[in-house]
Scaffold this active site. Sequence first.
Site, PDB file in Angstrom:
ATOM      1  N   SER B 128     -23.090   5.284  -7.326  1.00 41.19           N
ATOM      2  CA  SER B 128     -24.282   4.516  -7.659  1.00 41.19           C
ATOM      3  C   SER B 128     -24.611   3.556  -6.508  1.00 41.19           C
ATOM      4  O   SER B 128     -24.620   3.985  -5.358  1.00 41.19           O
ATOM      5  CB  SER B 128     -24.033   3.765  -8.975  1.00 41.19           C
ATOM      6  OG  SER B 128     -25.244   3.362  -9.553  1.00 41.19           O
ATOM      7  N   ASP B 381     -28.058  13.421 -14.138  1.00 37.49           N
ATOM      8  CA  ASP B 381     -28.117  11.998 -13.827  1.00 37.49           C
ATOM      9  C   ASP B 381     -29.525  11.590 -13.410  1.00 37.49           C
ATOM     10  O   ASP B 381     -30.059  12.106 -12.427  1.00 37.49           O
ATOM     11  CB  ASP B 381     -27.130  11.705 -12.690  1.00 37.49           C
ATOM     12  CG  ASP B 381     -27.129  10.234 -12.294  1.00 37.49           C
ATOM     13  OD1 ASP B 381     -27.621   9.406 -13.088  1.00 37.49           O
ATOM     14  OD2 ASP B 381     -26.628   9.929 -11.186  1.00 37.49           O
ATOM     15  N   HIS B 406     -23.781  10.679 -14.268  1.00 34.95           N
ATOM     16  CA  HIS B 406     -23.684   9.703 -13.177  1.00 34.95           C
ATOM     17  C   HIS B 406     -22.283   9.718 -12.550  1.00 34.95           C
ATOM     18  O   HIS B 406     -21.302   9.448 -13.224  1.00 34.95           O
ATOM     19  CB  HIS B 406     -24.021   8.311 -13.731  1.00 34.95           C
ATOM     20  CG  HIS B 406     -24.487   7.328 -12.693  1.00 34.95           C
ATOM     21  ND1 HIS B 406     -25.349   7.655 -11.676  1.00 34.95           N
ATOM     22  CD2 HIS B 406     -24.234   6.006 -12.538  1.00 34.95           C
ATOM     23  CE1 HIS B 406     -25.590   6.583 -10.936  1.00 34.95           C
ATOM     24  NE2 HIS B 406     -24.929   5.573 -11.431  1.00 34.95           N
TER      25      HIS B 406
END
Lengths: 448, 448
Positions: B128, B381, B406
């Site tokens: 991320s 995601d 994710h």
Amino acid sequence: HLFDLCLLTCFLLDGTFKQRYLVADKHWQQPGGPILLYVGNEGDITWFCNNTGFMWEIAEELGAMLVFAEHRYYGESLPFGQDSYSDSKHLNYLTSEQALADFAVLIQNLKNTQPGAQHSPVIAIGGSYGGMLSAWFRMKYPNVVVGALAASAPIWQFPGMVPCGDFYKIVTQDFARSGYNCDTNIRKSWKAINNVSSTASGLQWLSEQFSLCTPLKTKNGIISFKGWLQETWVNLAMVDYPYEANFLQPLPRWPVQVVCKYLGFNSTVSDYQLLHGVSQAAKVYYNYTGSSSCLNMSESATSSLGWLGWTYQACTEMVMPMCTNGVQDMFEPEEWNFQVFSDECSAMFGVRPRADWAGTVYGGKDISSHSNIIFSNGGLDPWLAGGVTYNITDSLISIMIPEGAHHLDLRYSNDHDPPSVRAARALEVKYFQQWIRQATKTPQTSKT
Amino acid sequence: HLFDLCLLTCFLLDGTFKQRYLVADKHWQQPGGPILLYVGNEGDITWFCNNTGFMWEIAEELGAMLVFAEHRYYGESLPFGQDSYSDSKHLNYLTSEQALADFAVLIQNLKNTQPGAQHSPVIAIGGSYGGMLSAWFRMKYPNVVVGALAASAPIWQFPGMVPCGDFYKIVTQDFARSGYNCDTNIRKSWKAINNVSSTASGLQWLSEQFSLCTPLKTKNGIISFKGWLQETWVNLAMVDYPYEANFLQPLPRWPVQVVCKYLGFNSTVSDYQLLHGVSQAAKVYYNYTGSSSCLNMSESATSSLGWLGWTYQACTEMVMPMCTNGVQDMFEPEEWNFQVFSDECSAMFGVRPRADWAGTVYGGKDISSHSNIIFSNGGLDPWLAGGVTYNITDSLISIMIPEGAHHLDLRYSNDHDPPSVRAARALEVKYFQQWIRQATKTPQTSKT
């Protein structure tokens, strides 16, 4: 664990400041013609503009726009106006990273606002600290510049990268090869100064011989006097150009040879004779035009350079170790002492230098993953000591100019230019054209 | 986990702050064994440490030391302690560039102080925002890290780089493929909420259905209620893992499928029936363990994430345009309005976002001159929308994990892992080994 320092990079809080830059687009072939960006260093940008004839001479051939960008905190680009240097809080935004960010934003802004510039490949050009910045600009912003010319850029003059004595060795070699006994007599002069200055009459004689505006009175005065002379020899080596020029001072062609004419004594010379010669030599540098009624020890170079700002940068990021031993160089022995330096910085600005930061942020000798950077160096230039003097990869290349002083290649061409600098400029232009072709083949994505 | 908790003292203006990092060297083969650095993102580093099983599982095979470095202003690495978030002056040093500088200094100091680490190749790993940082870390500090794994890193989720609607399109596709009419009924639910909430009794019914800790009373309450639900669907898509897990919340395997079981109505369903289903669905996310007596609209994810800090970063550098149109996505139409966003930032922090800066400093789509970065993305995601989904060069490569949410690849391996994530992890390790070989062939110059 006890650790070293982290860098703090800040934008100017909520404030803004005006950055000065000069644009010349007479020869620019838009749309898409290249942009040559002079990456401003520690001084007034108009002065660099006038001393970078190379860019003016190649603009037409490349159909290029010329941009000369001023470095924050220098010239007229003062973030806080007259308060910019008032204290360390105001000086806190004077960093090389901030300067690079300014240049990047400037270029992106030009591309987004200048019709026809959106896909113009940009080449960074700079000399000395400006050359270091141009190399670092390509390393950190390869999306903004397709390549960089780093002329006489001592990107390795940082702790642990090169011997601290090389710089003054090169100064000494310049004088050694410029006249009989020239370095030997300068090496002798320090003791002669100590001897002569030990008496009040000697002090007065010295002050008169050197036509000092402020006569020497104290022991500290003698220390600064010797420091001023040492700086004089360094500056002469830096600007030992093959033709009459006015960079740091107005000077004759091959000024070190002219200086050495006054320093060719044999071993039998007396202290007074020797220092008379030294004073004559110094006046070549300080009074070539004959216009100075006296020599001012606080003025050793052009006022276009921002001495205070550079001192602050040296006291934070740009820690450049220097040392002398009096054997391989012609100066009084002085070791590099980081603690002493750090204490001076603390006293002057209330800051302490980050010895390792430059190596961490700019890679030191581990730069082989970067590309499209030319490092040009002059064989007479003391800053050669910290320069990149060999090809690191086939796109991180080094160009040597044996008869060149400090970034001679960036200056206007001259009939007295040695073949080596002519060849260097031609090769530099060839690389520029290659980078431009590469970039035009794969145009950068627009970010507007 | 077996790790040492360490503190790095960093300078900040004239002060210092302690940066927390975790070290596990059980499997480290010194001297020279590699270092895997988790580049901390917007939260408590111990939480990322516990959710990055991939690193723990490959440490022995690579003989690697594991380092998990906390991002300044998050977890316990608060530069000004409890005052760190007090105002924009204190927040001014919360930037991604500063975080990268902290990580660079941390690594250089580990190399200079840990016996046997001086020539250890370092690989940056993150997911991320941490994945964005790990990619940027390799781009800006190739002298510090030999390569980077950027897992589910939306480095292109910035103005002008990708369509603002793609993010919510992907969320919608996840629900569409996870159950009959699932996206259709969520799309319907917004109007149903508007209808039901138009009466006081309807408001009360809604509050009871959703077991809200604080009953809905006002129009603004309904707006935040819908925003909270929208965030819930987004989070479910992000953590749609193939096994029971607890990342943002404790959840069953394939949580979106479980949620959609309550949303399979046909077109004849009433508003009240529909919203009853929505409330059941929401409770899968907020009360899977059955331990919540009521649902708190102010808690949509783990408290290990620094919501306020990330909001400030979004209000300065990390400007990520998002928009919905209700047609290709299942949400109420809302355009991306930079001015409105900027005004909200100004009201909240007294700062305004710099829309173009991230693209300028990190290169946007012009990153082809960099090397040794893996961009892995999960097909489920939403952040895939801003990710690098194709090979840019043969050393800037993209790995697709169609069944992945994710950064699934960073998590501990699991019997329910789809083959695609097993293959991705194997390929990632192959690249790590290749980078380590390259680095060992050409050891980095010591800068001590």
